[in-house]
Design a protein around this motif. Sequence first.
Motif, PDB file in Angstrom:
ATOM      1  N   ILE A  21       0.869  -1.183   0.000  1.00  0.00           N
ATOM      2  CA  ILE A  21       0.000   0.000   0.000  1.00  0.00           C
ATOM      3  C   ILE A  21       0.902   1.228   0.000  1.00  0.00           C
ATOM      4  O   ILE A  21       1.699   1.401   0.924  1.00  0.00           O
ATOM      5  CB  ILE A  21      -0.898   0.029   1.251  1.00  0.00           C
ATOM      6  N   VAL A  22       0.791   2.038  -1.036  1.00  0.00           N
ATOM      7  CA  VAL A  22       1.671   3.213  -1.130  1.00  0.00           C
ATOM      8  C   VAL A  22       0.852   4.471  -1.384  1.00  0.00           C
ATOM      9  O   VAL A  22      -0.316   4.387  -1.790  1.00  0.00           O
ATOM     10  CB  VAL A  22       2.735   3.043  -2.250  1.00  0.00           C
ATOM     11  N   GLN A  54       4.378   8.421  -3.395  1.00  0.00           N
ATOM     12  CA  GLN A  54       5.379   7.373  -3.613  1.00  0.00           C
ATOM     13  C   GLN A  54       5.294   6.800  -5.025  1.00  0.00           C
ATOM     14  O   GLN A  54       6.297   6.632  -5.700  1.00  0.00           O
ATOM     15  CB  GLN A  54       5.166   6.227  -2.617  1.00  0.00           C
ATOM     16  N   ASN A  55       4.066   6.479  -5.447  1.00  0.00           N
ATOM     17  CA  ASN A  55       3.903   5.773  -6.721  1.00  0.00           C
ATOM     18  C   ASN A  55       4.108   6.675  -7.948  1.00  0.00           C
ATOM     19  O   ASN A  55       4.576   6.210  -8.973  1.00  0.00           O
ATOM     20  CB  ASN A  55       2.523   5.123  -6.790  1.00  0.00           C
ATOM     21  N   PHE A  56       3.762   7.972  -7.800  1.00  0.00           N
ATOM     22  CA  PHE A  56       3.798   8.862  -8.974  1.00  0.00           C
ATOM     23  C   PHE A  56       4.637  10.123  -8.769  1.00  0.00           C
ATOM     24  O   PHE A  56       5.600  10.342  -9.490  1.00  0.00           O
ATOM     25  CB  PHE A  56       2.376   9.290  -9.366  1.00  0.00           C
ATOM     26  N   ASP A  57       4.229  10.965  -7.783  1.00  0.00           N
ATOM     27  CA  ASP A  57       4.832  12.308  -7.663  1.00  0.00           C
ATOM     28  C   ASP A  57       6.342  12.244  -7.481  1.00  0.00           C
ATOM     29  O   ASP A  57       7.086  12.954  -8.144  1.00  0.00           O
ATOM     30  CB  ASP A  57       4.219  13.086  -6.484  1.00  0.00           C
ATOM     31  N   SER A  58       6.795  11.364  -6.570  1.00  0.00           N
ATOM     32  CA  SER A  58       8.231  11.320  -6.257  1.00  0.00           C
ATOM     33  C   SER A  58       9.041  10.861  -7.464  1.00  0.00           C
ATOM     34  O   SER A  58      10.250  11.049  -7.524  1.00  0.00           O
ATOM     35  CB  SER A  58       8.484  10.380  -5.078  1.00  0.00           C
ATOM     36  N   LEU A  59       8.357  10.254  -8.452  1.00  0.00           N
ATOM     37  CA  LEU A  59       9.056   9.747  -9.644  1.00  0.00           C
ATOM     38  C   LEU A  59       8.839  10.660 -10.845  1.00  0.00           C
ATOM     39  O   LEU A  59       9.110  10.279 -11.985  1.00  0.00           O
ATOM     40  CB  LEU A  59       8.573   8.327  -9.957  1.00  0.00           C
ATOM     41  N   LEU A  60       8.317  11.860 -10.558  1.00  0.00           N
ATOM     42  CA  LEU A  60       8.113  12.887 -11.586  1.00  0.00           C
ATOM     43  C   LEU A  60       7.139  12.449 -12.666  1.00  0.00           C
ATOM     44  O   LEU A  60       7.245  12.865 -13.817  1.00  0.00           O
ATOM     45  CB  LEU A  60       9.462  13.292 -12.222  1.00  0.00           C
ATOM     46  N   ILE A  61       6.217  11.587 -12.322  1.00  0.00           N
ATOM     47  CA  ILE A  61       5.207  11.151 -13.299  1.00  0.00           C
ATOM     48  C   ILE A  61       4.186  12.283 -13.439  1.00  0.00           C
ATOM     49  O   ILE A  61       3.602  12.727 -12.447  1.00  0.00           O
ATOM     50  CB  ILE A  61       4.554   9.827 -12.860  1.00  0.00           C
ATOM     51  N   PRO A  62       4.018  12.819 -14.656  1.00  0.00           N
ATOM     52  CA  PRO A  62       3.183  14.015 -14.835  1.00  0.00           C
ATOM     53  C   PRO A  62       1.752  13.808 -14.342  1.00  0.00           C
ATOM     54  O   PRO A  62       1.244  12.679 -14.360  1.00  0.00           O
ATOM     55  CB  PRO A  62       3.198  14.241 -16.357  1.00  0.00           C
ATOM     56  N   PRO A  63       1.110  14.924 -13.930  1.00  0.00           N
ATOM     57  CA  PRO A  63      -0.239  14.818 -13.347  1.00  0.00           C
ATOM     58  C   PRO A  63      -1.268  14.154 -14.254  1.00  0.00           C
ATOM     59  O   PRO A  63      -2.178  13.522 -13.781  1.00  0.00           O
ATOM     60  CB  PRO A  63      -0.636  16.270 -13.086  1.00  0.00           C
ATOM     61  N   ALA A  69       8.001   2.494  -6.847  1.00  0.00           N
ATOM     62  CA  ALA A  69       7.342   3.367  -5.865  1.00  0.00           C
ATOM     63  C   ALA A  69       8.175   3.570  -4.590  1.00  0.00           C
ATOM     64  O   ALA A  69       7.976   4.545  -3.881  1.00  0.00           O
ATOM     65  CB  ALA A  69       5.978   2.790  -5.508  1.00  0.00           C
ATOM     66  N   HIS A  70       9.092   2.666  -4.294  1.00  0.00           N
ATOM     67  CA  HIS A  70       9.856   2.773  -3.038  1.00  0.00           C
ATOM     68  C   HIS A  70      11.220   3.460  -3.205  1.00  0.00           C
ATOM     69  O   HIS A  70      11.937   3.677  -2.232  1.00  0.00           O
ATOM     70  CB  HIS A  70      10.064   1.378  -2.442  1.00  0.00           C
ATOM     71  N   VAL A  98      14.540  -3.753  -4.790  1.00  0.00           N
ATOM     72  CA  VAL A  98      13.197  -3.827  -4.199  1.00  0.00           C
ATOM     73  C   VAL A  98      12.449  -4.900  -4.982  1.00  0.00           C
ATOM     74  O   VAL A  98      12.407  -4.858  -6.215  1.00  0.00           O
ATOM     75  CB  VAL A  98      12.432  -2.499  -4.319  1.00  0.00           C
ATOM     76  N   ILE A  99      11.921  -5.875  -4.270  1.00  0.00           N
ATOM     77  CA  ILE A  99      11.235  -6.985  -4.941  1.00  0.00           C
ATOM     78  C   ILE A  99       9.857  -7.127  -4.310  1.00  0.00           C
ATOM     79  O   ILE A  99       9.740  -7.113  -3.075  1.00  0.00           O
ATOM     80  CB  ILE A  99      12.042  -8.290  -4.771  1.00  0.00           C
TER      81      ILE A  99
END
Length: 462
Positions: A129-130, A134-143, A168-169, A183-184
Amino acid sequence: MSKVFSCSEVCLSMQVFCIVLLNLIKVESAFRMLLSRLTIQMKIKPRCCSTNARREGPVHLSVNGREFQRDTWSNVSSKILSHLGKKLHLQKYHPLSLIKQRIVNLFYKRFVGRTGNPIFSVYDDLEPIVSIKQNFDSLLIPPYHQSRKKSDCYYINCDYLLRAHTTAHQSELIGMGLNNFLVIGDVYRRDEIDSTHYPVFHQVDAVRLCGKHEVFRSIENGDKMAVFENEGERTAQKQEAHTLEASKIMEDELKSTLIVLAQDLFGQEVKYRWVDAYFPFTHPSWELEVHHQDKWMELLGCGIMEQRILQNAGAQDRIGWALGLGLERLAMCLYDIPDIRLFWSTDSGFLSQFENRDPHDCIKYKPVSIYPQCINDISFWLPNDGDYTSNDFYDLVREIGGDIVEQISLVDKYFHPKKQHTSHCYRIVYRHMEKTLTQEEVNTIHKQIEKAVALKFNVSIR
Ligand code: DAH
């Protein structure tokens, strides 16, 4: 008739009325502006919605012992949630766990510290559960990125989802100070279900960050070289923050590691190719494809990590590479597993084919019958000559039972101290590929096996 309002009173009332009206108009337009701003924000990405927006059904969702408030983003079903505790990659001898171990071993062997110890650490039990961050913003995935859509992910509510990738981690672990890690875990994506797609699958992500001395460690006069440059340009080869030299050295280390990985998995002779790719969290980015059974298969995605991710996580003085790889497709290729749904099978006909095997063994899966199993046990005192081995027994059973013997295993050993005798109990699982065996048919064959054992090993059946 008394007038309700005198002239001056009327004038005054008109004035007051106008002021009130004007104020009302102001308030209304301010309210409208606020509303439209809010609407824009809501459209961009899921942020917490009002409780009025709750769906029908229970207000709370219980996931892994945690309570979450449901809202209009909640789309995770109890069927999907039932996969959360399965952790196939942690089940001993599960094919996914064998492949996982093989990849981990390679990283342990290839990257060692001064004392010869592995420098990669493994995180294989992080909570799936993230947060959206974690899953998007921190990885610069556009809105507006497709991958954020409700149609593509399993949202718990507008703040949390089941991770759609192990990437995500990444940012959090870097923030904790880690430089080399894997991370697995299980990942969740809404998808069709067929022989190659399942909404839950498993991924490995690897991250390696290097400081200046590590990047240039094998370059003469490396201490005079730089990892970063000011006012640099982003090109197809590198990011604006990196020097071309540093980016190329990291690319080289990444690619050579992955070629060794592909060779370890598919053999030294494997044909491979690099394909330019795009990921929001790496630049430049590539996919590695390997040639397997007359087809090019995408094995993994990778690249030089976006420097902004490192900066945001406090590792601005390092440059990094990362990769992500799916375990199911790989295991299907290596073990000839024809259907992705088989990984969830608890049928011993499937699992026993991987039991007690080494991650580096060549295993070829044999299809399991759809008909029911019949299980019979056999026990006997071992012959006294000391020559007997269980393999002798297995061979004899296969000789008599043929293809209807699916599995044989030693289930119990017993030593009688007075008699100084050992007894073995074996379990034989019978199953026919084309029909349901009756207990009578099985008993007939089982009796033949008992007789043959008694005769060949000169023992008495218990
Ligand atoms: N997260 C990506 C996916 O699920 C895979 C991936 C690509 C991970 C590149 C990475 C990477 O860490 O650098 O498709």
